[in-house]
Design an enzyme around this catalytic site. Sequence first.
Site, PDB file in Angstrom:
ATOM      1  N   ASP A  60      -0.744  -6.142   4.693  1.00  0.00           N
ATOM      2  CA  ASP A  60      -1.695  -5.055   4.455  1.00  0.00           C
ATOM      3  C   ASP A  60      -1.031  -3.761   4.887  1.00  0.00           C
ATOM      4  O   ASP A  60       0.174  -3.736   5.144  1.00  0.00           O
ATOM      5  CB  ASP A  60      -3.005  -5.336   5.198  1.00  0.00           C
ATOM      6  CG  ASP A  60      -4.221  -4.710   4.519  1.00  0.00           C
ATOM      7  OD1 ASP A  60      -4.079  -3.613   3.958  1.00  0.00           O
ATOM      8  OD2 ASP A  60      -5.308  -5.314   4.562  1.00  0.00           O
ATOM      9  N   ASP A 107      -3.255   0.977  -0.043  1.00  0.00           N
ATOM     10  CA  ASP A 107      -3.970  -0.064   0.693  1.00  0.00           C
ATOM     11  C   ASP A 107      -4.844  -0.796  -0.331  1.00  0.00           C
ATOM     12  O   ASP A 107      -5.896  -0.284  -0.695  1.00  0.00           O
ATOM     13  CB  ASP A 107      -4.803   0.578   1.794  1.00  0.00           C
ATOM     14  CG  ASP A 107      -5.783  -0.369   2.453  1.00  0.00           C
ATOM     15  OD1 ASP A 107      -5.583  -1.589   2.373  1.00  0.00           O
ATOM     16  OD2 ASP A 107      -6.774   0.122   3.048  1.00  0.00           O
ATOM     17  N   HIS A 136      -7.334   5.373   3.276  1.00  0.00           N
ATOM     18  CA  HIS A 136      -8.651   5.490   2.654  1.00  0.00           C
ATOM     19  C   HIS A 136      -8.925   6.889   2.107  1.00  0.00           C
ATOM     20  O   HIS A 136     -10.060   7.216   1.782  1.00  0.00           O
ATOM     21  CB  HIS A 136      -9.772   5.027   3.598  1.00  0.00           C
ATOM     22  CG  HIS A 136      -9.859   3.548   3.705  1.00  0.00           C
ATOM     23  ND1 HIS A 136     -10.974   2.887   4.186  1.00  0.00           N
ATOM     24  CD2 HIS A 136      -8.975   2.567   3.376  1.00  0.00           C
ATOM     25  CE1 HIS A 136     -10.766   1.583   4.156  1.00  0.00           C
ATOM     26  NE2 HIS A 136      -9.551   1.372   3.669  1.00  0.00           N
ATOM     27  N   HIS A 144      -4.588  -7.949  -0.583  1.00  0.00           N
ATOM     28  CA  HIS A 144      -5.845  -7.771  -1.320  1.00  0.00           C
ATOM     29  C   HIS A 144      -5.679  -6.725  -2.414  1.00  0.00           C
ATOM     30  O   HIS A 144      -4.939  -5.748  -2.261  1.00  0.00           O
ATOM     31  CB  HIS A 144      -7.010  -7.432  -0.379  1.00  0.00           C
ATOM     32  CG  HIS A 144      -6.975  -6.080   0.251  1.00  0.00           C
ATOM     33  ND1 HIS A 144      -7.533  -4.966  -0.342  1.00  0.00           N
ATOM     34  CD2 HIS A 144      -6.488  -5.653   1.445  1.00  0.00           C
ATOM     35  CE1 HIS A 144      -7.387  -3.914   0.452  1.00  0.00           C
ATOM     36  NE2 HIS A 144      -6.751  -4.303   1.533  1.00  0.00           N
ATOM     37  N   GLU A 151     -11.611  -7.928   0.600  1.00  0.00           N
ATOM     38  CA  GLU A 151     -11.146  -7.479   1.920  1.00  0.00           C
ATOM     39  C   GLU A 151     -11.842  -6.213   2.378  1.00  0.00           C
ATOM     40  O   GLU A 151     -12.168  -6.069   3.554  1.00  0.00           O
ATOM     41  CB  GLU A 151      -9.627  -7.274   1.887  1.00  0.00           C
ATOM     42  CG  GLU A 151      -8.983  -7.142   3.261  1.00  0.00           C
ATOM     43  CD  GLU A 151      -9.019  -5.730   3.839  1.00  0.00           C
ATOM     44  OE1 GLU A 151      -8.740  -5.573   5.052  1.00  0.00           O
ATOM     45  OE2 GLU A 151      -9.318  -4.779   3.082  1.00  0.00           O
ATOM     46  N   GLU A 152     -12.067  -5.280   1.467  1.00  0.00           N
ATOM     47  CA  GLU A 152     -12.627  -3.982   1.866  1.00  0.00           C
ATOM     48  C   GLU A 152     -14.065  -4.082   2.374  1.00  0.00           C
ATOM     49  O   GLU A 152     -14.567  -3.140   2.980  1.00  0.00           O
ATOM     50  CB  GLU A 152     -12.557  -2.986   0.703  1.00  0.00           C
ATOM     51  CG  GLU A 152     -11.142  -2.558   0.317  1.00  0.00           C
ATOM     52  CD  GLU A 152     -10.441  -1.716   1.380  1.00  0.00           C
ATOM     53  OE1 GLU A 152     -11.036  -1.452   2.441  1.00  0.00           O
ATOM     54  OE2 GLU A 152      -9.285  -1.329   1.141  1.00  0.00           O
TER      55      GLU A 152
END
Length: 345
Positions: free
Chosen positions: A238, A183, A318, A65, A217-218
Amino acid sequence: MKETINYLKKLTSIVSPTGYTKEIADYLLEELKDLGYTPVCTNKGGVNVVVCGIDDSRHRVVTAHVDTLGAMVRAIKPDGRLKMAKVGGYPWNMIEGENCLVHVANTGKTVSGTILVHQTSTHVYKDAGTVERSEDNMEVRLDAKVRNAQQTRDLGIDVGDYISFNPRTIITDTGFIKSRFLDDKVSAAILLDLLRKYKEENIKLPYTTHFMFSVFEEVGHGANSNLPKEAVEYLAVDMGAIGDDQQTDEYTVSICVKDASGPYNYEFRNHLVELAKENNIDYKLDIYPYYGSDASAAMRAGAEVKHALLGAGIESSHSYERTHIDSVRETHKLVDVYLRSELVM
């Protein structure tokens, strides 16, 4: 690895919070066309390319993603600063002190700023260090002469404008890669480089393979709405999560056995392990307790496929993330040998 890292630097330089991904989709479309493929942009905004294999009766799907965390303007405060609403999942302290851009809708204009807690000054607020970091207390300090809400509105800023965070991508002499949004732009860079390699070396994959670059995706629904009926395997590439009780590190490829959605297909993950062993690829098995992927979203949507998840080990996910080129290399190798392998039995 040089081409993979070049792709990564390009991808992290393109703003792409979930829902604001047209620029990165356009880049992917042009890059894939330049490589000699015929990519398509889906109605949701993702980018897919089909690589025909020797066996066209059974297909594989592999995803990465390119959407990232971000924010939106929630409100314009009386003093001209901005309240934010999150796009994607992260604690507010993960973005405190970060430089950002406000993207004024339909203009191409941006206004820079910094994300801070309202009670920042230790010379004024005795609770500057302890006040809760929340939607009510976090704000964007704009780099513009604004003293009230109307002056901010005069810049064109309004509720719903996207806010992107500075990725600050750095490659160190010791091989560490530091950036926001590793990510999942590491994985997207790996897939791009493999597509380049397969085209330049005229490599024929054993099965027709759908390379999907997803853009939701998030927020949980990812690449699952247009799977081909011939698909039998679905690999999400991922990030591997690093922390207490985790085996994953920054130097190996992480193979996920279970996340918050439940176990991944047992035979599929064992197939990946055997491929790693046979090809001297350094790997770790792990469980990611608070995690979901494009593959798990596909399973929730009812996809009738075997699903698996692997990725480079990402420290401080994140937040301001880090990995090492060794982990990128091992991930690249495992995805490559998987795509050249026989189907999971």
